[in-house]
Design a protein around this motif. Structure first.
Motif, short mmCIF file in Angstrom:
data_model
loop_
_atom_site.label_atom_id
_atom_site.label_comp_id
_atom_site.label_asym_id
_atom_site.label_seq_id
_atom_site.Cartn_x
_atom_site.Cartn_y
_atom_site.Cartn_z
N PHE A 164 66.56 -27.50 -21.80
CA PHE A 164 67.17 -28.82 -21.67
C PHE A 164 67.41 -29.33 -23.08
N ASP A 165 68.41 -30.13 -23.27
CA ASP A 165 68.70 -30.87 -24.51
C ASP A 165 69.95 -30.38 -25.26
N ASN A 166 70.14 -29.04 -25.29
CA ASN A 166 71.22 -28.48 -26.12
C ASN A 166 71.08 -28.91 -27.58
N VAL A 167 69.93 -28.65 -28.15
CA VAL A 167 69.77 -28.89 -29.60
C VAL A 167 70.52 -27.79 -30.34
N PRO A 168 70.89 -28.04 -31.60
CA PRO A 168 71.67 -27.05 -32.35
C PRO A 168 71.03 -25.67 -32.33
N MET A 169 69.71 -25.64 -32.40
CA MET A 169 68.99 -24.37 -32.40
C MET A 169 69.32 -23.50 -31.19
N SER A 170 69.74 -24.11 -30.10
CA SER A 170 69.91 -23.33 -28.86
C SER A 170 71.00 -22.28 -28.98
N THR A 171 71.87 -22.41 -29.97
CA THR A 171 72.88 -21.36 -30.18
C THR A 171 72.47 -20.42 -31.31
N LEU A 172 71.31 -20.67 -31.90
CA LEU A 172 70.86 -19.83 -33.01
C LEU A 172 69.91 -18.74 -32.54
N VAL A 173 69.25 -18.97 -31.41
CA VAL A 173 68.35 -17.93 -30.91
C VAL A 173 69.17 -16.93 -30.11
N TRP A 174 68.62 -15.76 -29.96
CA TRP A 174 69.32 -14.73 -29.22
C TRP A 174 68.49 -14.28 -28.05
N PRO A 175 69.00 -14.29 -26.81
CA PRO A 175 70.34 -14.74 -26.44
C PRO A 175 70.49 -16.26 -26.53
N ASN A 176 71.71 -16.71 -26.78
CA ASN A 176 71.99 -18.15 -26.79
C ASN A 176 71.53 -18.77 -25.47
N LEU A 177 70.98 -19.94 -25.57
CA LEU A 177 70.35 -20.54 -24.39
C LEU A 177 71.32 -21.25 -23.46
N THR A 178 71.19 -20.95 -22.18
CA THR A 178 71.80 -21.79 -21.16
C THR A 178 70.95 -23.05 -21.09
N THR A 179 71.60 -24.20 -21.16
CA THR A 179 70.82 -25.45 -21.27
C THR A 179 71.62 -26.63 -20.73
N VAL A 180 71.04 -27.79 -20.78
CA VAL A 180 71.72 -29.00 -20.33
C VAL A 180 72.00 -29.88 -21.55
N ASP A 181 73.26 -30.17 -21.75
CA ASP A 181 73.64 -30.98 -22.91
C ASP A 181 73.41 -32.45 -22.64
N PHE A 182 72.69 -33.10 -23.57
CA PHE A 182 72.48 -34.54 -23.51
C PHE A 182 73.26 -35.16 -24.65
N PRO A 183 74.28 -35.94 -24.34
CA PRO A 183 75.10 -36.53 -25.41
C PRO A 183 74.34 -37.65 -26.13
N ARG A 184 73.61 -37.26 -27.15
CA ARG A 184 72.67 -38.18 -27.79
C ARG A 184 73.35 -39.23 -28.65
N ILE A 185 74.39 -38.82 -29.36
CA ILE A 185 75.08 -39.82 -30.20
C ILE A 185 75.67 -40.91 -29.31
N GLN A 186 76.25 -40.46 -28.21
CA GLN A 186 76.82 -41.42 -27.25
C GLN A 186 75.74 -42.37 -26.74
N MET A 187 74.55 -41.83 -26.51
CA MET A 187 73.46 -42.68 -26.06
C MET A 187 73.10 -43.71 -27.13
N GLY A 188 73.10 -43.28 -28.37
CA GLY A 188 72.82 -44.21 -29.46
C GLY A 188 73.82 -45.35 -29.46
#
Lengths: 335, 335
Positions: A266-290
């Motif tokens: 959950f979260d879709n932090v930047p790291m989630s595309t850096l690990v292998w395999p890239n993570l299936t996750t849920v994106d939380f639009p944090r800037i929008q929330m701010g």
DNA sequence: CTGAAAGCGCTTACAG
DNA sequence: CTGAAAGCGCTTACAG
């Protein structure tokens, strides 16, 4: 050295009242005067002293932002959104890091409340009572949690959790484990409830609760062995860090993701595309929330809104990457 | 609703002067009075209005912190350190994100300068002229860059770069590539210079400059193919993100790190232990830097220090992990 | 349309 | 040791 309204008045040959008006309420001043004053103020580099203005208007022009951990990129993004929107609205932002400490949080918010027009509080840990008390004597917007009578913004955790389940079920998984986060976490409770409800409503899906783990990499390391022993073919992790820890420990155990087992975060932090395999996750639009939290705060601070707006839920989105795959044929029988 | 010094005075039966003194300069007030006032103030929940105090003292009790990107964990950590130390010293922190935009930075700092006692500026991009001008009319501490006459705190980039080189040379590497960061980056220049000097001073080490890359994951992806073509047996990346991109692209090309080639990063961001192999990198104690920058600012703001302290360099430390190894036997001849 | 005056909540010489 | 007074830099009724 620093230029005050008096200096501008002297330079322009008008009273300080007129300078004040020309700058803050231009329509109350004759055009010629207004232009002259504005021009002079600008060339002199005059900037009204906000503290002095605040003393008489009762408005500070500042808002406070309280987060549990500035080092956590999740909150960094929220800060960024808050900052951007606040500046656009002419507000400055006080920031405070509570170090995940509810007592410090209380103290910090109280210390801030005099200095700001309102506070945006990201408080996953403080008790309802503590937060409620604070809400009594300051304009508050809650981020990522709700409380009766206090305006708040949350992510649609339930919707995200259901999207994850639908995705895994579509891939053939029927035995799914949840590596939960801290039991005190509001987000965790929302996700857990949605996962459980989903499993209950589909008569062939089993949800195995592995227990509660620290919401960090090592939490995933802990959870991995339990997940393997449970017989689950897919693991839903509380967040991306836990998912990364899971994947890492599974590799050490000789298990390949997603061939042998699927993992989601959950979260879709930047790291989630850096690990292998890239993570299936849920994106939380944090800037929008701010940004949304600033809007909500200004609504109440400026009294822009009559009817109370208790909670705004921000939609989230499933991001399918490489850490989830079809149920391995060898395990299909076990389902 | 909000309690002022006048309320406390009335409740205590003394003048507002005495209340003010009892709270701010207790030694000037008779013990009995002092205790009574302090007690009453506390039970009434009185907190001095900082804006009003600032108006007369000329001190706001706030500092400003300007960073290029709050979402970047590097700056998040610095914020955390700043925040913690500022609170300990009784200061509140205004935060501003400049979105890596030098113009916005200038505007933001000027907007802030009236509202704070001093500004901590993390400005890797602004020109010397722009920063110098700002330094003239506000107390400034520069983080991660230097400028004549302005106090600053930097990391020992040169020392870090030399430690990396010594490490690689000890492993047998003689042909080493550098995947540089933005040419406008002060840190990059420091690292680059130190790497080059090191190579020049050891007569059998060759440094190959691959060019300048964006300081992100995809920068590493770009650099990987150039590095392979260069014949280098080890690659020093500008930072951990670039190193992660390098490792990832090398894997796709069928090259194993560190068996075939060694890779190092800079920064030691949390992610560096999440990628596989874990990155050998240089740790920059960012929270410590945040704290030190507050100390430096208060030194100048409070006039605690007579002689100017132009720059403080914070030591850094090489962290050896799994992304570096001995020179492969098959390549030893080429050195 | 403009100015003089009061006042926001505090601190700090200045007297006593 | 304590209080009355001035003043920090502004805004805003209130007159004119």
């Amino acid at each position: 050295m620093v230029v005050t309204i008096r200096d501008v008045a002297r330079a322009t040959g008008v009273s300080i009242s007129t300078v004040s008006r020309a700058l803050a309420n231009p329509e109350q001043v004759a055009e010629a005067t207004r232009v002259h004053v504005q021009e002079t103020a600008r060339t002199m580099g005059y900037r009204p002293n906000r503290a002095a203005r605040g003393l008489v208007t009762g408005r500070t022009g500042s808002i406070g932002l309280v987060v549990p951990d500035l080092e956590n990129p999740f909150f960094g993004s929220i800060c960024k959104g808050v900052q951007a929107r606040a500046r656009a609205a002419g507000y400055a932002v006080f920031i405070a890091d509570t170090d995940e400490d509810p007592l410090l949080e209380d103290e910090v918010v109280r210390g801030l409340t005099k200095q700001v027009d309102g506070v945006i509080l990201c408080s996953p840990r403080g008790s309802d009572e503590a937060v409620g008390r604070v809400a009594e004597d300051s304009s508050l917007v809650l981020v990522n949690r709700t409380l009766a009578g206090v305006p708040s913004i949350t992510f649609d955790n339930g919707g995200g959790a259901r999207a994850v389940m639908r995705h895994l079920v579509a891939l053939g998984h029927r035995t799914i484990a949840y590596a939960a986060g801290p039991i005190t976490s509001w987000s965790n409770r929302e996700r857990d409830t949605a996962l459980r409800d989903f499993a209950e409503q589909s008569n062939d899906v089993e949800l195995i609760e592995l227990g509660s783990f620290p919401p960090v990499f090592s939490g995933g390391t802990q959870a991995a062995d339990l997940a393997l022993a449970s017989g689950a073919t897919a693991i839903v992790a509380f967040n991306d860090l836990v998912a990364a820890g899971l994947v890492d420990r599974l590799r050490h155990r000789g298990i390949t993701v997603p061939t042998d087992i699927s993992v989601t975060g959950f979260d879709n932090v930047p790291m989630s595309t850096l690990v292998w395999p890239n993570l299936t996750t849920v994106d939380f639009p944090r800037i929008q929330m701010g940004r949304a939290s600033v809007d909500a705060l200004l609504d109440t601070v400026l009294g822009r809104r009559k009817e109370p707006r208790p909670n705004l839920e921000i939609p989230v989105e499933l991001v399918v990457r490489q850490s989830t795959g079809v149920l391995p044929a060898s395990r299909a029988a076990s389902a």
